[in-house]
Design a protein around this motif. Structure first.
Motif, PDB file in Angstrom:
ATOM      1  N   PRO A   9      34.176  68.605  25.582  1.00 44.47           N
ATOM      2  CA  PRO A   9      33.853  69.717  24.688  1.00 44.47           C
ATOM      3  C   PRO A   9      33.435  69.214  23.316  1.00 44.47           C
ATOM      4  N   GLY A  10      32.452  69.890  22.728  1.00 40.65           N
ATOM      5  CA  GLY A  10      32.011  69.543  21.390  1.00 40.65           C
ATOM      6  C   GLY A  10      32.819  70.303  20.357  1.00 40.65           C
ATOM      7  N   LEU A  11      32.467  70.126  19.117  1.00 42.17           N
ATOM      8  CA  LEU A  11      33.158  70.817  18.043  1.00 42.17           C
ATOM      9  C   LEU A  11      32.684  72.258  17.966  1.00 42.17           C
ATOM     10  N   SER A  12      33.555  73.135  17.544  1.00 39.10           N
ATOM     11  CA  SER A  12      33.201  74.537  17.396  1.00 39.10           C
ATOM     12  C   SER A  12      32.227  74.714  16.236  1.00 39.10           C
ATOM     13  N   GLU A  13      31.503  75.821  16.246  1.00 33.23           N
ATOM     14  CA  GLU A  13      30.612  76.134  15.122  1.00 33.23           C
ATOM     15  C   GLU A  13      31.413  76.244  13.835  1.00 33.23           C
ATOM     16  N   ARG A  14      32.621  76.846  13.933  1.00 30.49           N
ATOM     17  CA  ARG A  14      33.457  77.045  12.748  1.00 30.49           C
ATOM     18  C   ARG A  14      33.780  75.724  12.092  1.00 30.49           C
ATOM     19  N   ILE A  15      34.152  74.721  12.882  1.00 27.21           N
ATOM     20  CA  ILE A  15      34.527  73.435  12.284  1.00 27.21           C
ATOM     21  C   ILE A  15      33.301  72.729  11.723  1.00 27.21           C
ATOM     22  N   GLY A  16      32.139  72.956  12.325  1.00 28.36           N
ATOM     23  CA  GLY A  16      30.910  72.367  11.806  1.00 28.36           C
ATOM     24  C   GLY A  16      30.517  72.923  10.454  1.00 28.36           C
ATOM     25  N   LYS A  17      30.932  74.150  10.154  1.00 24.83           N
ATOM     26  CA  LYS A  17      30.619  74.796   8.880  1.00 24.83           C
ATOM     27  C   LYS A  17      31.700  74.560   7.822  1.00 24.83           C
ATOM     28  N   THR A  18      32.771  73.891   8.207  1.00 26.93           N
ATOM     29  CA  THR A  18      33.887  73.665   7.286  1.00 26.93           C
ATOM     30  C   THR A  18      33.538  72.567   6.293  1.00 26.93           C
ATOM     31  N   ASP A  19      33.839  72.819   5.037  1.00 25.21           N
ATOM     32  CA  ASP A  19      33.603  71.818   4.001  1.00 25.21           C
ATOM     33  C   ASP A  19      34.497  70.610   4.218  1.00 25.21           C
ATOM     34  N   GLU A  20      34.042  69.486   3.747  1.00 24.98           N
ATOM     35  CA  GLU A  20      34.844  68.269   3.764  1.00 24.98           C
ATOM     36  C   GLU A  20      36.100  68.503   2.917  1.00 24.98           C
ATOM     37  N   PRO A  21      37.276  68.040   3.369  1.00 27.17           N
ATOM     38  CA  PRO A  21      38.486  68.206   2.549  1.00 27.17           C
ATOM     39  C   PRO A  21      38.301  67.559   1.173  1.00 27.17           C
ATOM     40  N   CYS A  22      38.820  68.227   0.146  1.00 23.75           N
ATOM     41  CA  CYS A  22      38.639  67.718  -1.218  1.00 23.75           C
ATOM     42  C   CYS A  22      39.264  66.332  -1.365  1.00 23.75           C
ATOM     43  N   ILE A  23      40.312  66.044  -0.612  1.00 27.81           N
ATOM     44  CA  ILE A  23      40.971  64.746  -0.725  1.00 27.81           C
ATOM     45  C   ILE A  23      40.024  63.622  -0.277  1.00 27.81           C
ATOM     46  N   VAL A  24      39.204  63.903   0.732  1.00 28.76           N
ATOM     47  CA  VAL A  24      38.240  62.905   1.216  1.00 28.76           C
ATOM     48  C   VAL A  24      37.168  62.672   0.160  1.00 28.76           C
ATOM     49  N   SER A  25      36.693  63.742  -0.456  1.00 25.38           N
ATOM     50  CA  SER A  25      35.700  63.607  -1.530  1.00 25.38           C
ATOM     51  C   SER A  25      36.251  62.783  -2.689  1.00 25.38           C
ATOM     52  N   MET A  26      37.502  63.064  -3.069  1.00 24.11           N
ATOM     53  CA  MET A  26      38.123  62.337  -4.174  1.00 24.11           C
ATOM     54  C   MET A  26      38.301  60.853  -3.826  1.00 24.11           C
ATOM     55  N   GLN A  27      38.722  60.561  -2.605  1.00 27.33           N
ATOM     56  CA  GLN A  27      38.885  59.159  -2.205  1.00 27.33           C
ATOM     57  C   GLN A  27      37.548  58.423  -2.257  1.00 27.33           C
ATOM     58  N   ARG A  28      36.487  59.078  -1.835  1.00 26.90           N
ATOM     59  CA  ARG A  28      35.169  58.456  -1.873  1.00 26.90           C
ATOM     60  C   ARG A  28      34.757  58.180  -3.322  1.00 26.90           C
ATOM     61  N   MET A  29      35.017  59.134  -4.234  1.00 29.58           N
ATOM     62  CA  MET A  29      34.656  58.950  -5.641  1.00 29.58           C
ATOM     63  C   MET A  29      35.466  57.823  -6.280  1.00 29.58           C
ATOM     64  N   MET A  30      36.717  57.626  -5.836  1.00 21.97           N
ATOM     65  CA  MET A  30      37.585  56.615  -6.442  1.00 21.97           C
ATOM     66  C   MET A  30      37.382  55.225  -5.851  1.00 21.97           C
ATOM     67  N   ALA A  31      36.736  55.146  -4.705  1.00 24.19           N
ATOM     68  CA  ALA A  31      36.588  53.860  -4.009  1.00 24.19           C
ATOM     69  C   ALA A  31      35.959  52.810  -4.908  1.00 24.19           C
TER      70      ALA A  31
END
Length: 127
Positions: A9-31
């Motif tokens: 099974p693939g990912l649902s449409e709902r999960i495909g439209k979900t924004d990246e968690p803010c914690i992941v964005s912050m970790q990328r910015m701090m790397a």
């Protein structure tokens, strides 16, 4: 939906439209940056004091740490928190619930206070 990887099974449409968690964005910015102290996800940037390590080792050998406790927390901890709320904050007859994290606390509040169809405001950051 069905994905192309061997009929899995693939990912649902709902999960495909979900924004990246803010914690992941912050970790990328701090790397790769120096002098940044992350308080995310309980990441500790220093060695715990020796007495904390000893207390954790002692607790690991107690049988009560190898089983589930009451859903609302260990009674001794709840009593200590109630005493603190009374002495430091002058809050009488307080009820206390100890949760394993903010997700559990939020879920408990939602289940206790909201009915289907009720509206709620959810502020960011959220998990």
């Amino acid at each position: 939906s069905m994905g192309s990887a061997g009929g899995l099974p693939g990912l649902s449409e709902r999960i495909g439209k979900t924004d990246e968690p803010c914690i992941v964005s912050m970790q990328r910015m701090m790397a790769g940056k120096e002098g940044i102290l992350s308080l995310a996800q309980g990441i500790v940037h220093w060695t715990p004091p020796p007495e904390a390590i000893q207390a954790a080792q002692a607790a690991a050998s107690e049988s009560t740490t190898h089983s589930y406790c009451a859903d609302d927390g260990i009674p001794e901890l709840k009593d200590a928190l109630k005493k603190k709320l009374l002495s430091d904050n002058k809050l009488k007859e307080s009820e206390v619930m100890v949760c394993s994290g903010s997700n559990q606390a939020y879920g408990n509040v939602v289940v206790a206070l909201l009915d289907p169809g009720d509206a709620a405001v959810l502020f960011t950051p959220y998990y």
